[in-house]
Write an enzyme that holds these catalytic residues in place. Structure first.
Site, short mmCIF file in Angstrom:
data_model
loop_
_atom_site.label_atom_id
_atom_site.label_comp_id
_atom_site.label_asym_id
_atom_site.label_seq_id
_atom_site.Cartn_x
_atom_site.Cartn_y
_atom_site.Cartn_z
N LEU A 82 0.88 -1.17 0.00
CA LEU A 82 0.00 0.00 0.00
C LEU A 82 0.92 1.22 0.00
CD1 LEU A 82 -2.75 -0.86 2.68
CD2 LEU A 82 -2.98 -0.94 0.19
N ASP A 83 0.50 2.27 -0.70
CA ASP A 83 1.30 3.49 -0.69
C ASP A 83 1.42 4.01 0.73
OD1 ASP A 83 1.44 3.36 -3.44
OD2 ASP A 83 -0.28 4.66 -3.75
N LYS A 84 2.45 4.80 0.97
CA LYS A 84 2.74 5.30 2.31
C LYS A 84 1.50 5.89 2.99
CE LYS A 84 5.16 9.08 4.63
NZ LYS A 84 5.99 10.29 4.46
N THR A 136 -1.73 5.60 2.06
CA THR A 136 -2.96 4.83 1.93
C THR A 136 -3.10 3.95 3.16
OG1 THR A 136 -2.85 4.79 -0.50
CG2 THR A 136 -4.20 3.10 0.56
N ARG A 196 -5.27 5.53 -7.96
CA ARG A 196 -4.98 6.96 -8.06
C ARG A 196 -4.82 7.38 -9.52
NH1 ARG A 196 0.08 7.45 -4.23
NH2 ARG A 196 -0.16 9.67 -4.70
#
Length: 327
Positions: free
Chosen positions: A141-143, A145, A240
């Site tokens: 997961l992105d930082k 998110t 995104r």
């Protein structure tokens, strides 16, 4: 010692000075940050395309008018320290770990984030996990998110989970707040690849990898939409990028949100709420998979984090202020 892999995506155009040179000479000139031996390895491994076609011949002569792309992975052994970082554990047994990741927690160490990551926390929580590639991390997961992630505690479990991910059996659903009022749900089917000029960004590109995102409307507001999204594929920044591609970027997205704008007539309180939300409004709300040992189909849910709850409540209040209780 942890095995860490990083994806390499490169693209460049040859010109007149490359006329008559071999492919291996040209890629060495275009991508000098990588060794000649590594570049040759990638050519032989089918990781280099010339005008969209794989070329495995290092001595292939160039004409000086080619589009060259490299899609490869570098794996290396990296030593990382165990750190006592609190984890929100939703489920755990001897095979897997389900974590509800908070915002601001980076998954893998990297430039600027050498420690304080999920990987460092896992090494402390499960010391033997250093024997599993990538410390058992199956997907990222992105930082900024939030939400659910699965981690494998053994190599067999990781193999099983990766197979589920690649075969699209594992189910991952997200909630998000997007800009603009969307009429109905739909599907975004658009390939994603590395951005041509912004190396840390992704973009919809014809030569990218297949990417499919399903979305449906949970609630419509006068200038925003609360969405439920389901990934069919798992490309970097997929939701995104896809939402920005259809002109409905996520609220607070620093990379793909575009020019900052406020809804017409927004109250100062609501404007402050939007300005202060400095991460993409995206949460991994549900994760479903087959248990790697029992083969039982399991599903977990994680409620929206408090910052997104407050953001959606403020957005709803903004809509009601205009007498638009239902859209």
């Amino acid at each position: 010692m942890v095995q860490q892999s990083s994806q390499v995506s490169l693209a460049a155009q040859t010109d007149y000075q490359h006329f008559g040179l071999r492919l291996d000479q040209v890629v060495a000139d275009l991508f000098p940050e990588y060794s000649r031996s590594k570049l040759k390895e990638w050519i032989l491994g089918g990781n280099v395309t010339v005008n969209g076609e794989v070329c495995k011949v290092p001595r292939q002569k160039m004409t000086g008018d080619e589009s060259i792309a490299v899609e490869a992975e570098i794996t290396q052994q990296v030593a990382h320290s165990a750190q006592d970082i609190e984890l929100d554990i939703v489920f755990e047994d001897e095979h897997i770990l389900i974590i509800n990741k908070p915002a601001d927690l980076v998954v893998h160490p990297g430039a600027g984030n050498r420690d304080g990551t999920l990987l460092n926390a896992l090494l402390a929580h499960v010391p033997d996990i250093d024997k599993v590639p990538r410390a058992g991390i199956v997907h990222r997961l992105d930082k900024d998110t939030t939400g659910l992630m699965v981690v494998a505690k053994t190599i067999p479990a990781q193999t099983h989970l990766v197979e589920q991910l690649q075969s699209r059996v594992m189910s991952r659903e997200y909630e998000a707040l997007a800009l603009g009022t969307m009429v109905a749900g739909g599907v975004v089917d658009a390939p994603i690849g590395r951005h041509q000029t912004k190396r840390t960004h992704m973009a919809v590109r014809e030569q990218g990898k297949p990417a499919v995102t399903h979305y449906r409307v949970i609630e419509k507001f006068r200038a925003h939409t609360h969405l439920r999204l389901k990934l069919e594929t798992g490309r970097t920044h997929q939701i995104r990028v896809h939402m920005a591609h259809i002109k409905h970027p996520l609220v607070g997205d620093p990379a793909y949100g575009g020019r900052w704008r406020l809804p017409k007539g927004a109250s100062e309180e609501f404007a402050d709420m939007l300005r202060s939300f400095r991460r993409q409004a995206l949460h991994a709300a549900q994760l479903s998979l087959y248990h790697p040992e029992s083969e039982e189909w399991l599903s977990w849910q994680a409620p929206l984090p408090e910052d997104m709850v407050e953001l959606i409540e403020a957005t709803r209040a903004d809509t009601q202020q205009y007498g638009l209780d239902e859209l």
